[in-house]
Design a protein around this motif. Structure first.
Motif, PDB file in Angstrom:
ATOM      1  N   ARG A 169       0.829  -1.208   0.000  1.00  0.00           N
ATOM      2  CA  ARG A 169       0.000   0.000   0.000  1.00  0.00           C
ATOM      3  C   ARG A 169       0.865   1.260   0.000  1.00  0.00           C
ATOM      4  O   ARG A 169       0.635   2.217   0.740  1.00  0.00           O
ATOM      5  CB  ARG A 169      -0.942   0.030   1.196  1.00  0.00           C
ATOM      6  N   ALA A 170       1.919   1.237  -0.811  1.00  0.00           N
ATOM      7  CA  ALA A 170       2.834   2.377  -0.865  1.00  0.00           C
ATOM      8  C   ALA A 170       3.469   2.452  -2.245  1.00  0.00           C
ATOM      9  O   ALA A 170       3.526   1.461  -2.977  1.00  0.00           O
ATOM     10  CB  ALA A 170       3.911   2.262   0.209  1.00  0.00           C
ATOM     11  N   LEU A 171       3.937   3.640  -2.586  1.00  0.00           N
ATOM     12  CA  LEU A 171       4.621   3.881  -3.848  1.00  0.00           C
ATOM     13  C   LEU A 171       6.038   4.331  -3.535  1.00  0.00           C
ATOM     14  O   LEU A 171       6.244   5.196  -2.688  1.00  0.00           O
ATOM     15  CB  LEU A 171       3.888   4.972  -4.644  1.00  0.00           C
ATOM     16  N   VAL A 172       7.018   3.713  -4.191  1.00  0.00           N
ATOM     17  CA  VAL A 172       8.420   4.106  -4.012  1.00  0.00           C
ATOM     18  C   VAL A 172       8.818   4.963  -5.209  1.00  0.00           C
ATOM     19  O   VAL A 172       8.742   4.516  -6.364  1.00  0.00           O
ATOM     20  CB  VAL A 172       9.341   2.882  -3.904  1.00  0.00           C
ATOM     21  N   LEU A 173       9.232   6.194  -4.943  1.00  0.00           N
ATOM     22  CA  LEU A 173       9.633   7.129  -5.985  1.00  0.00           C
ATOM     23  C   LEU A 173      11.070   7.579  -5.747  1.00  0.00           C
ATOM     24  O   LEU A 173      11.449   7.899  -4.615  1.00  0.00           O
ATOM     25  CB  LEU A 173       8.720   8.362  -5.998  1.00  0.00           C
ATOM     26  N   CYS A 174      11.860   7.599  -6.800  1.00  0.00           N
ATOM     27  CA  CYS A 174      13.227   8.121  -6.731  1.00  0.00           C
ATOM     28  C   CYS A 174      13.206   9.553  -7.263  1.00  0.00           C
ATOM     29  O   CYS A 174      12.813   9.790  -8.409  1.00  0.00           O
ATOM     30  CB  CYS A 174      14.170   7.263  -7.562  1.00  0.00           C
ATOM     31  N   ASP A 212      15.724  23.878 -14.908  1.00  0.00           N
ATOM     32  CA  ASP A 212      15.949  22.816 -13.927  1.00  0.00           C
ATOM     33  C   ASP A 212      14.835  21.793 -14.045  1.00  0.00           C
ATOM     34  O   ASP A 212      13.652  22.143 -14.006  1.00  0.00           O
ATOM     35  CB  ASP A 212      15.980  23.393 -12.506  1.00  0.00           C
ATOM     36  N   LEU A 213      15.232  20.543 -14.179  1.00  0.00           N
ATOM     37  CA  LEU A 213      14.280  19.448 -14.361  1.00  0.00           C
ATOM     38  C   LEU A 213      14.147  18.655 -13.063  1.00  0.00           C
ATOM     39  O   LEU A 213      15.102  18.032 -12.614  1.00  0.00           O
ATOM     40  CB  LEU A 213      14.745  18.530 -15.498  1.00  0.00           C
ATOM     41  N   PHE A 214      12.969  18.709 -12.450  1.00  0.00           N
ATOM     42  CA  PHE A 214      12.646  17.879 -11.283  1.00  0.00           C
ATOM     43  C   PHE A 214      11.988  16.604 -11.796  1.00  0.00           C
ATOM     44  O   PHE A 214      11.111  16.661 -12.659  1.00  0.00           O
ATOM     45  CB  PHE A 214      11.685  18.600 -10.337  1.00  0.00           C
ATOM     46  N   ALA A 215      12.400  15.456 -11.249  1.00  0.00           N
ATOM     47  CA  ALA A 215      11.834  14.186 -11.707  1.00  0.00           C
ATOM     48  C   ALA A 215      11.647  13.234 -10.538  1.00  0.00           C
ATOM     49  O   ALA A 215      12.457  13.191  -9.610  1.00  0.00           O
ATOM     50  CB  ALA A 215      12.726  13.547 -12.765  1.00  0.00           C
ATOM     51  N   ALA A 216      10.556  12.454 -10.596  1.00  0.00           N
ATOM     52  CA  ALA A 216      10.273  11.402  -9.618  1.00  0.00           C
ATOM     53  C   ALA A 216       9.973  10.132 -10.403  1.00  0.00           C
ATOM     54  O   ALA A 216       8.940  10.043 -11.083  1.00  0.00           O
ATOM     55  CB  ALA A 216       9.102  11.785  -8.727  1.00  0.00           C
ATOM     56  N   LEU A 217      10.872   9.165 -10.327  1.00  0.00           N
ATOM     57  CA  LEU A 217      10.739   7.907 -11.061  1.00  0.00           C
ATOM     58  C   LEU A 217      10.016   6.878 -10.196  1.00  0.00           C
ATOM     59  O   LEU A 217      10.464   6.572  -9.082  1.00  0.00           O
ATOM     60  CB  LEU A 217      12.115   7.378 -11.452  1.00  0.00           C
ATOM     61  N   GLU A 218       8.908   6.348 -10.702  1.00  0.00           N
ATOM     62  CA  GLU A 218       8.190   5.296  -9.986  1.00  0.00           C
ATOM     63  C   GLU A 218       8.917   3.977 -10.223  1.00  0.00           C
ATOM     64  O   GLU A 218       8.993   3.493 -11.355  1.00  0.00           O
ATOM     65  CB  GLU A 218       6.752   5.219 -10.487  1.00  0.00           C
ATOM     66  N   VAL A 219       9.461   3.396  -9.158  1.00  0.00           N
ATOM     67  CA  VAL A 219      10.309   2.221  -9.277  1.00  0.00           C
ATOM     68  C   VAL A 219       9.558   1.039  -9.889  1.00  0.00           C
ATOM     69  O   VAL A 219      10.100   0.297 -10.712  1.00  0.00           O
ATOM     70  CB  VAL A 219      10.898   1.839  -7.903  1.00  0.00           C
ATOM     71  N   ALA A 220       8.317   0.845  -9.515  1.00  0.00           N
ATOM     72  CA  ALA A 220       7.572  -0.342  -9.941  1.00  0.00           C
ATOM     73  C   ALA A 220       7.235  -0.327 -11.427  1.00  0.00           C
ATOM     74  O   ALA A 220       7.287  -1.366 -12.098  1.00  0.00           O
ATOM     75  CB  ALA A 220       6.293  -0.477  -9.115  1.00  0.00           C
ATOM     76  N   GLY A 222       8.237   2.470 -13.803  1.00  0.00           N
ATOM     77  CA  GLY A 222       9.108   3.244 -14.666  1.00  0.00           C
ATOM     78  C   GLY A 222       8.519   4.568 -15.111  1.00  0.00           C
ATOM     79  O   GLY A 222       9.180   5.340 -15.812  1.00  0.00           O
ATOM     80  N   LYS A 223       7.267   4.858 -14.708  1.00  0.00           N
ATOM     81  CA  LYS A 223       6.670   6.148 -15.058  1.00  0.00           C
ATOM     82  C   LYS A 223       7.364   7.275 -14.297  1.00  0.00           C
ATOM     83  O   LYS A 223       7.896   7.073 -13.202  1.00  0.00           O
ATOM     84  CB  LYS A 223       5.175   6.156 -14.758  1.00  0.00           C
ATOM     85  N   VAL A 224       7.343   8.461 -14.888  1.00  0.00           N
ATOM     86  CA  VAL A 224       8.074   9.584 -14.311  1.00  0.00           C
ATOM     87  C   VAL A 224       7.148  10.790 -14.167  1.00  0.00           C
ATOM     88  O   VAL A 224       6.394  11.129 -15.087  1.00  0.00           O
ATOM     89  CB  VAL A 224       9.284   9.966 -15.189  1.00  0.00           C
ATOM     90  N   ILE A 225       7.206  11.412 -12.991  1.00  0.00           N
ATOM     91  CA  ILE A 225       6.532  12.687 -12.751  1.00  0.00           C
ATOM     92  C   ILE A 225       7.592  13.772 -12.877  1.00  0.00           C
ATOM     93  O   ILE A 225       8.646  13.691 -12.234  1.00  0.00           O
ATOM     94  CB  ILE A 225       5.899  12.729 -11.347  1.00  0.00           C
ATOM     95  N   ASP A 330       4.200   7.002 -22.097  1.00  0.00           N
ATOM     96  CA  ASP A 330       3.287   6.180 -22.904  1.00  0.00           C
ATOM     97  C   ASP A 330       3.780   4.731 -22.984  1.00  0.00           C
ATOM     98  O   ASP A 330       2.982   3.808 -23.160  1.00  0.00           O
ATOM     99  CB  ASP A 330       3.179   6.757 -24.323  1.00  0.00           C
ATOM    100  N   ASN A 331       5.070   4.540 -22.847  1.00  0.00           N
ATOM    101  CA  ASN A 331       5.650   3.189 -22.883  1.00  0.00           C
ATOM    102  C   ASN A 331       6.793   3.115 -21.871  1.00  0.00           C
ATOM    103  O   ASN A 331       7.973   2.990 -22.240  1.00  0.00           O
ATOM    104  CB  ASN A 331       6.157   2.865 -24.293  1.00  0.00           C
ATOM    105  N   PRO A 332       6.476   3.184 -20.573  1.00  0.00           N
ATOM    106  CA  PRO A 332       7.538   3.251 -19.558  1.00  0.00           C
ATOM    107  C   PRO A 332       8.286   1.924 -19.438  1.00  0.00           C
ATOM    108  O   PRO A 332       7.727   0.853 -19.670  1.00  0.00           O
ATOM    109  CB  PRO A 332       6.776   3.574 -18.270  1.00  0.00           C
ATOM    110  N   ARG A 333       9.548   2.023 -19.050  1.00  0.00           N
ATOM    111  CA  ARG A 333      10.385   0.842 -18.865  1.00  0.00           C
ATOM    112  C   ARG A 333      11.073   0.942 -17.504  1.00  0.00           C
ATOM    113  O   ARG A 333      11.989   1.756 -17.341  1.00  0.00           O
ATOM    114  CB  ARG A 333      11.421   0.746 -19.993  1.00  0.00           C
TER     115      ARG A 333
END
Length: 360
Positions: A169-174, A212-220, A222-225, A330-333
């Motif tokens: 029940r959690a999301l890991v973001l880098c 400046d580019l801020f990014a949060a990668l969803e580990v599970a 591969g999608k990026v905010i 659209d096609n995360p890896r």
């Protein structure tokens, strides 16, 4: 079950030679392994036990035990292959390898094939062939950095644990920022690639500004905010956290892996985190950005878009980044982390031992 064999009997000279082959960095890996097998066979009766300890097959242990019993040390060296007889002895090959590893020329920081040929009395071709056989490349140099963070071990286990066994029940973001991304325009038009000719650009360029580019990668997944800002202060980081908060479903906890940048630890950020208890920050050790998977995504966008891109303005650059990110999503890896914390720590311990043994 085969009956155990009596331990091999080694002379003092044979033990010294085998241990020297095991320890010396210039020894071929195959010969070092054979030497370990024989040394252990001199202490352990069972081929099966030696095989299990060294991670090889029982047949391999039996083969090199028999070869040693028949021919002693010479039995461990590869048999000569068909062809013209060798003109360079093993001793001279070893001399070149040891000289390459343990000395430097008087007029340079590293050996070249020509300087080593002059120093050893061999031809440049022979030196080159020896270096290739032993994987020696004196002209190359790589960089490294060992973290001095006193909590390095605990942080490695914490972050690798998130990658390999994420909480329910959690999301890991880098999370990280790629700061000062330059919008570069070439001083003359790019000449496109043609058959036999690569793409050509001028070596000089015109700076149009930075973003400046801020990014949060969803580990599970591969999608990026992402979010683009002209500055990267604590206030911009707080705004990015708010964007993440709106994007991630409200019923999930959020675990953020981030570095030790000062803007991540200000009072402004601390107060925001207190008001949003579902957010949990996990800091990488100092000098260990390689633990943050979003760095791999930054490398991807740099290689495929930013490095060779031509942008007349910051607005053009930001539009390109936004488009590229949308196509990625659209096609995360996802990037799959495979090493356990113990694997990493053992590897670093081995590296530190090697540094200490080399006398640096």
């Amino acid at each position: 079950m085969p009956s155990p064999k009596p331990p091999l009997l080694l002379t003092d000279d044979e033990q010294d030679a085998l241990r020297r082959w095991v320890r010396r960095p210039s020894t071929a890996q195959a010969l070092a392994l054979r030497s370990r097998i024989v040394l252990r066979c001199s202490e352990v009766e069972s081929n099966t036990a030696v095989a299990a300890e060294l991670g090889v097959s029982r047949n391999m242990v039996g083969k090199w035990r028999s070869r040693f019993e028949a021919n002693r040390l010479e039995g461990l060296v590869d048999e000569p292959r068909p062809g013209a007889p060798r003109t360079i002895s093993d001793a001279r090959v070893e001399e070149v390898v040891v000289k390459t590893l343990e000395s430097k020329p008087a007029d340079a920081t590293h050996w070249s094939t020509r300087s080593m040929a002059a120093a050893s009395g061999m031809s440049q071709t022979t030196v080159s062939r020896i270096w290739r056989a032993f994987g020696l490349q004196p002209h190359r140099q790589e960089t490294f950095k060992l973290s001095t963070d006193p909590q390095f071990v605990e942080k490695v286990r914490d972050i690798v644990g998130l990658y390999l066994d994420p909480p329910e029940r959690a999301l890991v973001l880098c999370v990280d920022e790629k700061s000062q991304v330059q919008a570069l325009d070439r001083s003359q038009p790019v000449i496109p690639m043609m058959p036999g000719t690569p793409e050509r650009v001028t070596h000089n360029y015109i700076r149009a500004g930075t973003t400046d580019l801020f990014a949060a990668l969803e580990v599970a997944t591969g999608k990026v905010i992402t979010q683009l800002r002209r500055r990267h202060r604590a206030v911009e980081f707080r705004q990015f956290l708010a964007t993440i908060d709106k994007t991630v479903p409200a019923d999930l906890d959020v675990h953020l892996v981030c570095d030790n940048l000062a803007t991540h630890k200000t009072d402004t950020i601390h107060r925001w985190l207190v008001r949003h208890p579902r957010f949990h920050l996990h800091f990488t050790p100092t000098g260990s950005s390689w633990l943050n998977l979003v760095e791999r995504w930054f490398a991807e966008i740099t290689l495929k878009l930013i490095r060779r891109g031509v942008h007349h303005s910051v607005h053009d650059l930001e539009q390109d980044i936004t488009r590229w990110t949308r196509e990625w999503n659209d096609n995360p890896r996802p990037y799959v982390w495979t090493k356990t914390a113990e694997d990493i720590l053992e590897s670093l311990a081995s590296y530190c031992t090697r540094i200490n043994d080399s006398g640096h």
